[in-house]
Design an enzyme around this catalytic site. Structure first.
Site, mmCIF file in Angstrom:
data_model
loop_
_atom_site.group_PDB
_atom_site.id
_atom_site.type_symbol
_atom_site.label_atom_id
_atom_site.label_comp_id
_atom_site.label_asym_id
_atom_site.label_seq_id
_atom_site.Cartn_x
_atom_site.Cartn_y
_atom_site.Cartn_z
ATOM 1 N N LYS A 177 1.592 -51.347 -5.027
ATOM 2 C CA LYS A 177 2.471 -51.228 -3.859
ATOM 3 C C LYS A 177 1.896 -50.207 -2.875
ATOM 4 O O LYS A 177 1.943 -49.010 -3.102
ATOM 5 C CB LYS A 177 3.886 -50.794 -4.259
ATOM 6 C CG LYS A 177 4.851 -50.971 -3.095
ATOM 7 C CD LYS A 177 6.062 -50.077 -3.172
ATOM 8 C CE LYS A 177 6.054 -48.916 -2.236
ATOM 9 N NZ LYS A 177 5.780 -49.156 -0.821
ATOM 10 N N GLU A 252 0.218 -37.590 -8.312
ATOM 11 C CA GLU A 252 -0.626 -36.761 -7.444
ATOM 12 C C GLU A 252 0.217 -36.485 -6.207
ATOM 13 O O GLU A 252 0.522 -37.395 -5.439
ATOM 14 C CB GLU A 252 -1.919 -37.499 -7.124
ATOM 15 C CG GLU A 252 -3.032 -36.567 -6.683
ATOM 16 C CD GLU A 252 -2.982 -36.274 -5.205
ATOM 17 O OE1 GLU A 252 -2.498 -35.173 -4.843
ATOM 18 O OE2 GLU A 252 -3.391 -37.120 -4.407
ATOM 19 N N CYS A 286 -3.511 -34.467 1.522
ATOM 20 C CA CYS A 286 -2.917 -33.516 0.582
ATOM 21 C C CYS A 286 -3.848 -32.335 0.320
ATOM 22 O O CYS A 286 -3.413 -31.271 -0.104
ATOM 23 C CB CYS A 286 -2.539 -34.213 -0.711
ATOM 24 S SG CYS A 286 -3.891 -35.157 -1.410
ATOM 25 N N GLU A 388 5.198 -28.002 2.511
ATOM 26 C CA GLU A 388 4.122 -28.849 3.005
ATOM 27 C C GLU A 388 4.524 -29.436 4.358
ATOM 28 O O GLU A 388 5.534 -30.129 4.457
ATOM 29 C CB GLU A 388 3.838 -29.978 2.006
ATOM 30 C CG GLU A 388 2.637 -30.813 2.410
ATOM 31 C CD GLU A 388 2.334 -31.952 1.443
ATOM 32 O OE1 GLU A 388 3.270 -32.663 1.051
ATOM 33 O OE2 GLU A 388 1.158 -32.124 1.088
HETATM 34 O O1 TXE Z 1 5.924 -40.253 1.251
HETATM 35 P P1 TXE Z 1 6.563 -40.960 0.004
HETATM 36 P P2 TXE Z 1 6.528 -40.120 2.705
HETATM 37 C C1 TXE Z 1 4.061 -35.812 1.592
HETATM 38 C C2 TXE Z 1 4.084 -35.266 2.996
HETATM 39 C C3 TXE Z 1 5.083 -36.130 3.650
HETATM 40 C C4 TXE Z 1 6.070 -36.348 2.537
HETATM 41 C C5 TXE Z 1 6.892 -37.575 2.659
HETATM 42 O O2 TXE Z 1 4.561 -33.939 2.982
HETATM 43 O O3 TXE Z 1 5.674 -35.514 4.750
HETATM 44 O O4 TXE Z 1 5.273 -36.455 1.406
HETATM 45 O O5 TXE Z 1 6.076 -38.662 3.028
HETATM 46 C C6 TXE Z 1 6.811 -44.948 -2.127
HETATM 47 N N1 TXE Z 1 10.497 -44.969 -5.693
HETATM 48 N N2 TXE Z 1 2.986 -36.741 1.352
HETATM 49 O O6 TXE Z 1 8.015 -40.158 2.736
HETATM 50 O O7 TXE Z 1 7.959 -41.358 0.309
HETATM 51 C C7 TXE Z 1 6.534 -45.247 -0.674
HETATM 52 O O8 TXE Z 1 6.961 -46.547 -0.338
HETATM 53 C C8 TXE Z 1 9.249 -45.449 -5.757
HETATM 54 C C9 TXE Z 1 1.934 -36.249 0.541
HETATM 55 O O9 TXE Z 1 5.892 -41.096 3.549
HETATM 56 O O10 TXE Z 1 6.303 -40.108 -1.158
HETATM 57 C C10 TXE Z 1 5.026 -45.074 -0.617
HETATM 58 O O11 TXE Z 1 4.374 -46.235 -1.107
HETATM 59 N N3 TXE Z 1 8.389 -45.386 -4.717
HETATM 60 C C11 TXE Z 1 0.972 -37.246 0.188
HETATM 61 C C12 TXE Z 1 4.786 -43.908 -1.573
HETATM 62 O O12 TXE Z 1 5.949 -43.869 -2.414
HETATM 63 C C13 TXE Z 1 8.798 -44.783 -3.596
HETATM 64 C C14 TXE Z 1 0.858 -38.503 0.880
HETATM 65 C C15 TXE Z 1 4.630 -42.548 -0.910
HETATM 66 O O13 TXE Z 1 5.725 -42.322 -0.057
HETATM 67 C C16 TXE Z 1 10.104 -44.253 -3.493
HETATM 68 C C17 TXE Z 1 2.015 -38.887 1.622
HETATM 69 C C18 TXE Z 1 10.961 -44.355 -4.609
HETATM 70 N N4 TXE Z 1 12.188 -43.862 -4.591
HETATM 71 C C19 TXE Z 1 3.018 -38.000 1.841
HETATM 72 N N5 TXE Z 1 10.224 -43.696 -2.259
HETATM 73 C C20 TXE Z 1 -0.175 -36.904 -0.680
HETATM 74 N N6 TXE Z 1 0.048 -36.137 -1.726
HETATM 75 O O14 TXE Z 1 -1.271 -37.353 -0.443
HETATM 76 C C21 TXE Z 1 9.053 -43.881 -1.622
HETATM 77 N N7 TXE Z 1 8.184 -44.546 -2.419
#
Ligand code: TXE
Length: 485
Positions: A177, A252, A286, A388
């Site tokens: 996904k 991660e 990240c 973050e």
């Molecule tokens: O990421 P999400 P978001 C951090 C960064 C950002 C914050 C939120 O600070 O501002 O996270 O970003 C899926 N069950 N990073 O909201 O939601 C979603 O569809 C299962 C750090 O965009 O964590 C996507 O495929 N899956 C970072 C994936 O999770 C779920 C990279 C990541 O989305 C879900 C990105 C759920 N309940 C954001 N909710 C890094 N560490 O590299 C969402 N997803």
């Protein structure tokens, strides 16, 4: 709502490109213009059940295929992407808003090398053997059968393949996904799977929202292992649900990484390294160094030089090859980053440069751009220095000596990465050993050997990916014991 004229992305299930069972889609924006340009399947449990059924059916075929044959198919997929590198780079640039030059030099080539690296590493998976007086035992590493990957928007193809490749190479069928914010290159990859030779059902891509299809993956009883990269809040939720169901989960997560500059550092490389760590991909990696700690003896000089370079970044149309700073990935994320800049002001920080949303002229006039922003004057414990931000926003803090540098470096709930800049080998060894993070770079940033473990301490994650760790994650270890002869 998405209009009918836009390109429709499809799920890839059982070897077929298919619409979502519900027929529902949502719009996908180009963040450099704010315009919707494609539609994303709003997949749900029905799509997931179909994908799991297809994966289960394909599992014996893929598992029993010789490693060399699996590797050949993965290499073919890598070659097919490579033949279309420019197309993939342009698609990534439009979908994410990151500079085209970065897509060409980093995102797409690393996506290809992830596939190649794990295709080969998969062939080298080995077990152990133990001889004792009465027993001879050996171990087997066997795939789960069906596993899932959930990846984010910041490095879309790079992180999609970083998870997908070891899952496939270790003999699993995968439900992958990608982020709903940047689904395009994962979709493009799925259109090449048949030509690469993947048997139907081995690779399945389901698109959609985290709260819907992501959550469905997390609780699906037939998916025993999930590898996730994304935000810490989401990671906690997946871990909560997944661990109650006794799934194996790799997380991660986010970072609040320190860049530590000692006064004996090589000036030019430290300065350039700190700027790259701060602003690459608009600070949306990240691993970005968002807290810059500078030894007091050189603080003022370094600050002024850093601010000058930050101000010289070329923010603009991501498709323009001269652009170094593209668009922020979405309106919501831009609002979040701007919210943190305002918070920094409220907390008493001084904005040394940037601090505003930028409005471009021409094609990108409605896009989401933020000036590279440098802040000083904040203490280590304020929210700006603890949370973050994930944008082109950094803080500067002075330190007096090694102990103080380490205390500041370790003062957040995160522990993903750090970079330290010093010409003293002894100091480098010492500081690297005492910083709480999954990786410490010495006189460099973001260099990677794909064989090395990768992951975070504290709130930055659970488990390690990279090299054999990723292959181990996607396999179960079995001990076979027999009487010694
Ligand atoms: O990421 P999400 P978001 C951090 C960064 C950002 C914050 C939120 O600070 O501002 O996270 O970003 C899926 N069950 N990073 O909201 O939601 C979603 O569809 C299962 C750090 O965009 O964590 C996507 O495929 N899956 C970072 C994936 O999770 C779920 C990279 C990541 O989305 C879900 C990105 C759920 N309940 C954001 N909710 C890094 N560490 O590299 C969402 N997803």
């Amino acid at each position: 709502m998405a209009g009918a004229k836009h390109k429709k992305i499809m799920n890839f299930i059982g070897g077929e490109l298919v619409p979502p069972a519900s027929g529902d889609y949502f719009g996908n924006e180009d963040p450099s213009t704010g315009h919707i340009y494609s539609e994303v399947p709003d997949s749900d449990e029905k799509d997931l059940d179909a994908a799991v059924a297809a994966a289960e059916k394909a599992a014996p075929v893929w598992k029993n295929m010789p490693g060399e044959s699996r590797a050949e198919i993965m290499h073919k997929l890598a070659a097919l992407i490579e033949q279309r590198q420019d197309e993939f780079a342009r698609a990534e640039c439009i979908d994410n808003g990151k500079p085209l030059s970065l897509c060409k030099s980093v995102d797409i080539p690393r996506g290809i090398s992830n596939l190649r690296f794990f295709a080969d590493a998969g062939k080298d998976m080995t077990g152990e053997s133990f001889r004792a007086d009465k027993t001879f035992s050996y171990t087997l590493r066997q795939p789960f059968g069906v596993v899932a990957t959930i990846s984010p928007w910041n490095l879309p193809l790079l992180l999609f393949t970083w998870k997908l490749a070891p899952a496939l190479a270790s003999g699993n069928c995968v439900i992958a996904k990608p982020s709903e914010v940047t689904p395009m290159t994962a979709y493009m990859l799925s259109t090449l799977a048949e030509e690469a030779g993947f048997p139907p059902g081995v690779l399945n891509v389901v698109h959609g929202k985290g709260a819907r299809i992501g959550a469905a993956i997390t609780r699906h009883p037939k998916i025993p292992a999930i590898s996730f990269t994304g935000g810490t809040v989401t990671g906690r939720e997946i871990y909560g649900t997944g661990s109650r169901l006794l799934k194996k989960i790799s997380l991660e997560l986010g970072g609040k990484n320190p860049t530590v500059i000692f006064d004996d550092a090589k000036w030019d490389s430290a300065l350039k390294g700190a700027v790259a760590a701060a602003f690459t991909n608009q600070g949306q990696i990240c691993l970005c160094g968002s807290r810059i700690l500078v030894q007091q003896t050189i603080y003022t000089k370094f600050r002024d030089a850093f601010v000058k370079l930050a101000g010289a970044q070329k923010v603009g149309d991501p498709l323009d090859e001269a652009t170094t700073q593209g668009a922020i990935v979405s309106h919501a994320h831009m609002d979040k980053v701007m919210g943190y800049i305002n918070l920094a002001r409220e907390e008493g920080g001084e904005i040394l440069c940037g601090g505003k949303r930028l409005f471009m002229k021409g094609r990108c006039k409605t896009g989401y751009f933020i000036e590279p922003t440098v802040i000083e004057g904040l203490g280590a414990s304020c929210r700006t220095n603890q949370e973050e931000i994930f944008g082109p926003v950094v803080t500067l803090m002075p330190f007096r000596n090694e102990d103080e540098a380490i205390a500041l470096a370790n003062s957040t709930p995160y522990g993903l990465a750090a970079s330290i800049w010093t010409e003293s080998k002894e100091r480098a060894r010492n500081v690297a050993a005492r910083i709480d993070s999954g990786i410490v770079w010495v006189n460099c940033w973001n260099l990677r050997d794909l064989r090395t473990p990768f992951g975070g301490m504290k709130n930055s994650g659970v488990g390690r990916e990279g090299g054999f760790r990723a292959l181990e994650f996607f396999t179960e270890e079995k001990t076979v014991c027999q009487p010694a002869v």
